[in-house]
Write a protein that holds these residues in place. Sequence first.
Motif, PDB file in Angstrom:
ATOM      1  N   ASP A   1     -55.315  31.821   3.343  1.00  0.00           N
ATOM      2  CA  ASP A   1     -55.392  32.945   2.418  1.00  0.00           C
ATOM      3  C   ASP A   1     -54.901  32.522   1.040  1.00  0.00           C
ATOM      4  O   ASP A   1     -53.980  31.730   0.903  1.00  0.00           O
ATOM      5  CB  ASP A   1     -54.591  34.154   2.931  1.00  0.00           C
ATOM      6  N   TYR A   2     -55.544  33.050   0.004  1.00  0.00           N
ATOM      7  CA  TYR A   2     -55.228  32.749  -1.394  1.00  0.00           C
ATOM      8  C   TYR A   2     -54.978  34.063  -2.124  1.00  0.00           C
ATOM      9  O   TYR A   2     -55.877  34.614  -2.762  1.00  0.00           O
ATOM     10  CB  TYR A   2     -56.375  31.992  -2.052  1.00  0.00           C
ATOM     11  N   PRO A   3     -53.748  34.592  -2.070  1.00  0.00           N
ATOM     12  CA  PRO A   3     -53.490  35.896  -2.688  1.00  0.00           C
ATOM     13  C   PRO A   3     -53.492  35.904  -4.206  1.00  0.00           C
ATOM     14  O   PRO A   3     -53.699  36.954  -4.810  1.00  0.00           O
ATOM     15  CB  PRO A   3     -52.103  36.274  -2.151  1.00  0.00           C
ATOM     16  N   SER A   4     -53.239  34.776  -4.850  1.00  0.00           N
ATOM     17  CA  SER A   4     -53.198  34.780  -6.324  1.00  0.00           C
ATOM     18  C   SER A   4     -53.685  33.449  -6.888  1.00  0.00           C
ATOM     19  O   SER A   4     -52.957  32.757  -7.588  1.00  0.00           O
ATOM     20  CB  SER A   4     -51.769  35.065  -6.814  1.00  0.00           C
ATOM     21  N   PRO A   5     -54.939  33.069  -6.622  1.00  0.00           N
ATOM     22  CA  PRO A   5     -55.430  31.770  -7.088  1.00  0.00           C
ATOM     23  C   PRO A   5     -55.766  31.727  -8.558  1.00  0.00           C
ATOM     24  O   PRO A   5     -55.913  30.652  -9.130  1.00  0.00           O
ATOM     25  CB  PRO A   5     -56.680  31.547  -6.234  1.00  0.00           C
ATOM     26  N   GLY A   6     -55.979  32.896  -9.194  1.00  0.00           N
ATOM     27  CA  GLY A   6     -56.346  32.918 -10.605  1.00  0.00           C
ATOM     28  C   GLY A   6     -57.815  32.666 -10.870  1.00  0.00           C
ATOM     29  O   GLY A   6     -58.239  32.628 -12.038  1.00  0.00           O
ATOM     30  N   GLN A   7     -58.622  32.491  -9.819  1.00  0.00           N
ATOM     31  CA  GLN A   7     -60.046  32.247  -9.978  1.00  0.00           C
ATOM     32  C   GLN A   7     -60.731  32.523  -8.646  1.00  0.00           C
ATOM     33  O   GLN A   7     -60.080  32.675  -7.614  1.00  0.00           O
ATOM     34  CB  GLN A   7     -60.327  30.806 -10.411  1.00  0.00           C
ATOM     35  N   ASN A   8     -62.053  32.583  -8.679  1.00  0.00           N
ATOM     36  CA  ASN A   8     -62.822  32.688  -7.451  1.00  0.00           C
ATOM     37  C   ASN A   8     -62.899  31.334  -6.759  1.00  0.00           C
ATOM     38  O   ASN A   8     -62.678  30.294  -7.393  1.00  0.00           O
ATOM     39  CB  ASN A   8     -64.231  33.196  -7.762  1.00  0.00           C
TER      40      ASN A   8
ATOM     41  N   GLY B   1     -58.075  49.852 -11.905  1.00  0.00           N
ATOM     42  CA  GLY B   1     -59.035  49.185 -11.040  1.00  0.00           C
ATOM     43  C   GLY B   1     -58.979  47.683 -11.090  1.00  0.00           C
ATOM     44  O   GLY B   1     -59.889  47.005 -10.639  1.00  0.00           O
ATOM     45  N   GLY B   2     -57.888  47.113 -11.595  1.00  0.00           N
ATOM     46  CA  GLY B   2     -57.811  45.673 -11.676  1.00  0.00           C
ATOM     47  C   GLY B   2     -58.699  45.129 -12.775  1.00  0.00           C
ATOM     48  O   GLY B   2     -59.465  45.853 -13.406  1.00  0.00           O
TER      49      GLY B   2
ATOM     50  N   SER C   1     -59.682  36.705 -12.624  1.00  0.00           N
ATOM     51  CA  SER C   1     -58.301  36.262 -12.803  1.00  0.00           C
ATOM     52  C   SER C   1     -57.327  36.922 -11.831  1.00  0.00           C
ATOM     53  O   SER C   1     -56.287  36.345 -11.507  1.00  0.00           O
ATOM     54  CB  SER C   1     -57.845  36.519 -14.244  1.00  0.00           C
ATOM     55  N   ASP C   2     -57.627  38.144 -11.358  1.00  0.00           N
ATOM     56  CA  ASP C   2     -56.715  38.814 -10.431  1.00  0.00           C
ATOM     57  C   ASP C   2     -57.286  38.893  -9.021  1.00  0.00           C
ATOM     58  O   ASP C   2     -56.785  39.644  -8.182  1.00  0.00           O
ATOM     59  CB  ASP C   2     -56.370  40.220 -10.937  1.00  0.00           C
ATOM     60  N   ASN C   3     -58.318  38.112  -8.729  1.00  0.00           N
ATOM     61  CA  ASN C   3     -58.924  38.161  -7.403  1.00  0.00           C
ATOM     62  C   ASN C   3     -58.076  37.435  -6.372  1.00  0.00           C
ATOM     63  O   ASN C   3     -57.262  36.563  -6.703  1.00  0.00           O
ATOM     64  CB  ASN C   3     -60.327  37.541  -7.428  1.00  0.00           C
TER      65      ASN C   3
ATOM     66  N   ASN D   1     -55.142  44.108  -5.641  1.00  0.00           N
ATOM     67  CA  ASN D   1     -55.233  44.418  -7.073  1.00  0.00           C
ATOM     68  C   ASN D   1     -55.653  45.867  -7.314  1.00  0.00           C
ATOM     69  O   ASN D   1     -56.599  46.141  -8.030  1.00  0.00           O
ATOM     70  CB  ASN D   1     -56.188  43.450  -7.778  1.00  0.00           C
ATOM     71  N   THR D   2     -54.900  46.790  -6.724  1.00  0.00           N
ATOM     72  CA  THR D   2     -55.213  48.218  -6.887  1.00  0.00           C
ATOM     73  C   THR D   2     -54.499  48.785  -8.107  1.00  0.00           C
ATOM     74  O   THR D   2     -53.747  49.753  -8.025  1.00  0.00           O
ATOM     75  CB  THR D   2     -54.801  49.014  -5.642  1.00  0.00           C
ATOM     76  N   ALA D   3     -54.726  48.150  -9.260  1.00  0.00           N
ATOM     77  CA  ALA D   3     -54.135  48.656 -10.495  1.00  0.00           C
ATOM     78  C   ALA D   3     -54.710  50.028 -10.810  1.00  0.00           C
ATOM     79  O   ALA D   3     -55.795  50.392 -10.362  1.00  0.00           O
ATOM     80  CB  ALA D   3     -54.410  47.695 -11.647  1.00  0.00           C
TER      81      ALA D   3
END
Length: 442
Positions: A26-33, A224-225, A230-232, A219-221
Amino acid sequence: MRRLFTLAFVLLFGAVSASAQYYLIDYPSPGQNPGNLNNDPEQPWGFLDANLTGYTQIMGSSPTATWSSQQNLPFNFNFNGVNQISYYVSSNGVLTFAPNPGSAPSNNNSALPDASIPDNSICAWGLNLGGGNDAVVSKTFGTAPNRQHWVIYASASEPGIQGWTYWGIVLEEGTNNVYVVDMRTYSQTGGNVSMTVGIQFDNANALSVSASPSVTSVNTASGGGGSDASDNAYYAFIQGQQPDNDVSVNTVVLDAFLKIGDAPFDITGELRNLGAQPLNSMDLNYSINGGAPVTDPVSGLTVAPGATYTYTAPTSWTPSSTGVYEIKVWSSSPNGQTDGNPADDTASITIEVVDQFYQRMPLYETFTSSTCPPCAPGNANFHSQLAGKDGEYVSIKYQQNFPGAGDPYGTDEAVNRRNFYSISGIPALVIDGQFETNSNSF
């Protein structure tokens, strides 16, 4: 802000052949797809259809659970030991390679394996297409033999959010990896989605994220994120056996500009242990502008599988002169062994070394008028935000010729300046000639 996270490695045995064994990262905060191939905006089908090329709508709004028509893959994809050339998607987040998928599963998701899911399926299960803008679209990114085929729920509904959510299922050429991407979610009530994320091979064998059937979006800002990657977050289902020793260098962290008089500089960043065994030692390497590598052995580590580690190269760097430098950092010899996946060992950054820094002042250009009702509170807010900061900024006010008769102090020069920025409404605040906002929200 980067978050520390843990990793669940899961191996699938039993009925699945050795060639089709998978493990999960799992990659919770990779900063990219995944692979950084898809950098398109994350928007509904109407926007994608009107503004971009290459997307195909697979199905539109459909609150009742149903399957799409058969879709052809743009490349051969090996799933569960079998080469696949086509697939179906359901309106609730399931992609299947089954040739005759039968009835679509219910919108009410559950844990895997589940008898309602066809054999050989990938799940972001728990969505539905009940909204008027909801749709499933597809697009292929990259060039052969390293393409990715994306199936995107480009706005979907889910009972827990009273809003919308975007998820992608990605098939990767060559590696035969599967990714499920958490793209963006908007919740009117502060709730979250509750989904099943995984792959099901048959009624008895599946591999899923441990939180299933209650996987939430990261990313339920309130807005809507971000509408970019960047936040995926994403989940990687990797075909093959997890290597014992695998280090991924995620980042190199240095300021974009460095003053040469402050040398030497520490080269730091983040790496991650993707191996099945704890990381106790490795070699840490860096090179400057492709030059000879600087190699430092690092020992005494206790980096658990899936954990991250903030590294600092033992040998600092002193640049020979000012200029632009590319700094490349990579790991090698994890636990004294060959790295099981050298493709992810390296990260790089480009920085500039300068001889001096100078304090820079921001420029604020405010477009206002005495005949504009919201302009007065906007001006008041602007000055309240900068109270006590005299001498730290430059402010210019441009009185305008509207609304109505406009401000008596409006001039042709002030109006021309507004037109230069293509501003259509006031109050408007332009920062450093680049960013426009409303002075009431400054």
